[in-house]
Structure formats: C-alpha cells, structure tokens
Write a protein that holds these residues in place. Structure first.
Motif, PDB file in Angstrom:
ATOM      1  N   TYR A 249       0.842  -1.179   0.075  1.00 20.53           N
ATOM      2  CA  TYR A 249      -0.191   0.019   0.069  1.00 20.53           C
ATOM      3  C   TYR A 249       1.014   1.085   0.169  1.00 20.53           C
ATOM      4  N   LYS A 250       0.479   2.391  -0.777  1.00 21.66           N
ATOM      5  CA  LYS A 250       1.068   3.589  -0.984  1.00 21.66           C
ATOM      6  C   LYS A 250       0.178   4.611  -0.865  1.00 21.66           C
ATOM      7  N   PRO A 251       0.487   5.687  -0.447  1.00 21.90           N
ATOM      8  CA  PRO A 251      -0.716   6.766  -0.086  1.00 21.90           C
ATOM      9  C   PRO A 251      -0.910   7.467  -1.691  1.00 21.90           C
ATOM     10  N   ASP A 252      -1.928   7.668  -2.029  1.00 18.73           N
ATOM     11  CA  ASP A 252      -2.355   8.097  -3.406  1.00 18.73           C
ATOM     12  C   ASP A 252      -3.784   8.422  -3.099  1.00 18.73           C
ATOM     13  N   PHE A 253      -4.294   9.424  -4.237  1.00 15.00           N
ATOM     14  CA  PHE A 253      -5.459   9.788  -4.230  1.00 15.00           C
ATOM     15  C   PHE A 253      -6.652   8.610  -4.272  1.00 15.00           C
ATOM     16  N   ALA A 254      -6.129   7.775  -5.489  1.00 17.01           N
ATOM     17  CA  ALA A 254      -7.512   6.613  -5.870  1.00 17.01           C
ATOM     18  C   ALA A 254      -7.410   5.800  -4.915  1.00 17.01           C
ATOM     19  N   THR A 255      -8.181   5.700  -3.844  1.00 19.97           N
ATOM     20  CA  THR A 255      -8.042   4.572  -2.749  1.00 19.97           C
ATOM     21  C   THR A 255      -8.323   3.204  -3.386  1.00 19.97           C
ATOM     22  N   ASN A 256      -7.477   2.247  -2.986  1.00 26.16           N
ATOM     23  CA  ASN A 256      -7.757   0.705  -3.230  1.00 26.16           C
ATOM     24  C   ASN A 256      -7.590   0.464  -4.870  1.00 26.16           C
ATOM     25  N   THR A 257      -6.854   1.343  -5.495  1.00 21.47           N
ATOM     26  CA  THR A 257      -6.636   1.179  -7.111  1.00 21.47           C
ATOM     27  C   THR A 257      -5.058   0.504  -7.275  1.00 21.47           C
ATOM     28  N   VAL A 258      -5.107  -0.174  -8.234  1.00 21.64           N
ATOM     29  CA  VAL A 258      -3.675  -0.413  -8.399  1.00 21.64           C
ATOM     30  C   VAL A 258      -2.665   0.804  -9.079  1.00 21.64           C
ATOM     31  N   LEU A 259      -1.694   0.681  -8.497  1.00 28.08           N
ATOM     32  CA  LEU A 259      -0.612   1.960  -8.867  1.00 28.08           C
ATOM     33  C   LEU A 259       0.459   1.077  -9.680  1.00 28.08           C
ATOM     34  N   GLN A 260       0.685  -0.098  -9.268  1.00 27.06           N
ATOM     35  CA  GLN A 260       1.965  -0.655 -10.131  1.00 27.06           C
ATOM     36  C   GLN A 260       1.696  -2.226 -10.017  1.00 27.06           C
ATOM     37  N   GLN A 261       2.327  -2.906 -11.071  1.00 25.23           N
ATOM     38  CA  GLN A 261       2.253  -4.334 -11.032  1.00 25.23           C
ATOM     39  C   GLN A 261       3.574  -4.676 -11.081  1.00 25.23           C
TER      40      GLN A 261
END
Length: 274
Positions: free
Chosen positions: A142-154
């Motif tokens: 988990y990494k802080p970002d605006f879009a909660t619980n979306t995939v930021l990286q694979q």
C-alpha cells in the motif's frame, strides 16, 4: 431337393411346430450366452488414482482389468508435474471390467500467458483479471495516493512488469495499491537545488508523488537535471510553511544548471512597528 421334398410332404402344422421349436432353442442359447457377452457379474469399482504418477495410476488400473488413456492435460501450479489431476469415470463408480479410464494429468511446463494491464483497476477487478489468465495475486503493498484501493503498479519478482509480456501461467503478481491520502498534514519538503533523482527519493520518503515534470530545452540527462522550482513550494508568500498530505503530488521544473536560489523565494514578512 430331397430335403425340400420331405419338408413339403409334412403337414403344415408339423412344420410350424418345428419352426417354433427352433426359435425357442435359439432364444435359450441367446439368453445363456448373454451373461458372457455382457460380462455379467464382472463389474469393478473404479479406484482413486488422482495425485498418483501416470506410471503408478496405469499400473493400478491395468491390474484391475481397465484400459488407460491420457485424454487431456492441465497446469496446476500447486501440483507436481505429470501427476493425475482428474479421472473419468470417477472414483467409486462401478463399471464393467476392461472399461477405458481416461486421465487428465498436470503439465510438465507451464504455458505462457500475456501479462494484463492492471494499473488503474480496483483490487477486485485486478483479482478477477489475473484469475481469468490463471495468474495469482502475490503480495500487496500500500502506498498513499488519491485513488483509494486502486492498482498503482504491477510487479513480478519485485520488478515492474509491462502489460503484454509473456509470463508463465501460475506466476505470483505483486500489486502496489493506493491507500488514499493521509489525514495528517506535513510541511512540503524542499527539493529546489536537488537533482531529479534526489528529489524523487525525498518525495518518496515523504509518501508524496511526483506530478507534472517540466524540463528546459538544454537538459540532456533528466535524472541529473536540477530542480529550480517546485509547486507547491516549501513556503508561501508570507514565509509560512506550506502543508501537504501523504499521497498528494508535487510538480517539478528541471534545468541543466543548478540554481543559486529558489526562483520564487518567499517575500519576507515586514517588521512590526514598535
């Protein structure tokens, strides 16, 4: 001709009786041989050979009088290769001896599948997409970002994996997910005067993202270029520290020359009259 002549000399009723007798005799012979033809009382219960090697399963089944045929193969990453995954008829079925038992075995080499594009999907959608490709979810970060619980990286084996790249079926994919922005506000870090590489590390340590990056025309090495401006700046026009939440973004301006000072240095607060 003599036999035909003898038959025709007999009465019609006698010939009918002879024909009926022959029919009855043939019927008795048929029913007596029916058990042999259908292997009556030669039924066998199918054993469970799932999880056994092909050689072991074949030996067990042929020992009971069955014929064996490998009909299909499948890949299960949690199962050793060349073991029986499924059988038809199933275990416990009572069938005639010499029946063919069809086996499905686990493949030796996993098939290759294209890596899907998961970035921007919700965790649930990413999970369903991976399962459809027979891929597994490994760790979740988990990494802080605006879009909660979306995939930021694979990631695969700790490294980013591009969509479309062929990977073995059953691979474990690590997902970097957004945890939303933090509730606490902290001062904006100062990146002016740093190289772009240093600025990335500082912002990442504060759980901040890099927003828009604007580059001067003279820059030939982006990582070695210097930050000469950032938005939001560390201080506002009144000289007070700007605050920012984890997961928010900082825009950067890069140039080839290291700045002497912040190009938008804050205005000093005027001294109060005594």
């Amino acid at each position: 001709m003599k036999m035909f002549h003898n038959i025709t000399r007999r009465s019609f009723g006698f010939n009918v009786l002879v024909i009926c007798g022959l029919i009855v005799l043939l019927g008795i012979l048929f029913f007596l041989s029916l058990g042999f033809l259908t292997r009556h009382n030669q039924e066998v219960t199918v054993p469970d050979v799932r999880g056994k090697s092909i050689q072991e399963a074949t030996s067990v089944l042929e020992g009971l009088g069955f014929d064996v045929e490998v009909r299909d193969s499948i890949y299960i990453d949690t199962m050793r290769a060349l073991l029986v995954y499924e059988q038809t008829p199933e275990r416990g079925d009572v069938v005639k001896s010499h029946r063919t038992i069809y086996l499905t075995v686990n493949k030796l080499v996993p098939p290759m599948v294209p890596m899907p594009d998961l970035e921007g999907l919700t965790y649930r959608s990413a999970e369903m997409t991976l399962r459809a490709r027979r891929l597994n979810i490994g760790d979740t970060i988990y990494k802080p970002d605006f879009a909660t619980n979306t995939v930021l990286q694979q990631l695969l084996n700790g490294k980013p994996i591009k969509p479309g790249k062929e990977i073995p079926e059953g691979s474990n994919i690590t997902l970097v997910l957004s945890s939303g922005t933090g509730s606490m506000e902290n001062p904006v870090p100062e990146t002016v005067g740093m190289t772009y590489m240093e600025a990335r590390e500082v912002l990442a340590a504060s759980n901040l993202n890099i927003g828009t990056v604007l580059i001067d025309g003279g820059v030939t090495d982006t990582l070695g270029a210097f930050v000469f401006r950032q938005s939001p700046p560390r201080r506002n026009e009144l000289g007070e520290l700007n605050l920012i939440r984890a997961g928010e973004s900082v825009d950067l301006w890069l140039s080839a020359a290291k700045p002497v000072k912040d190009s938008i240095a804050p205005v000093q607060k005027p001294a109060t009259e005594e």
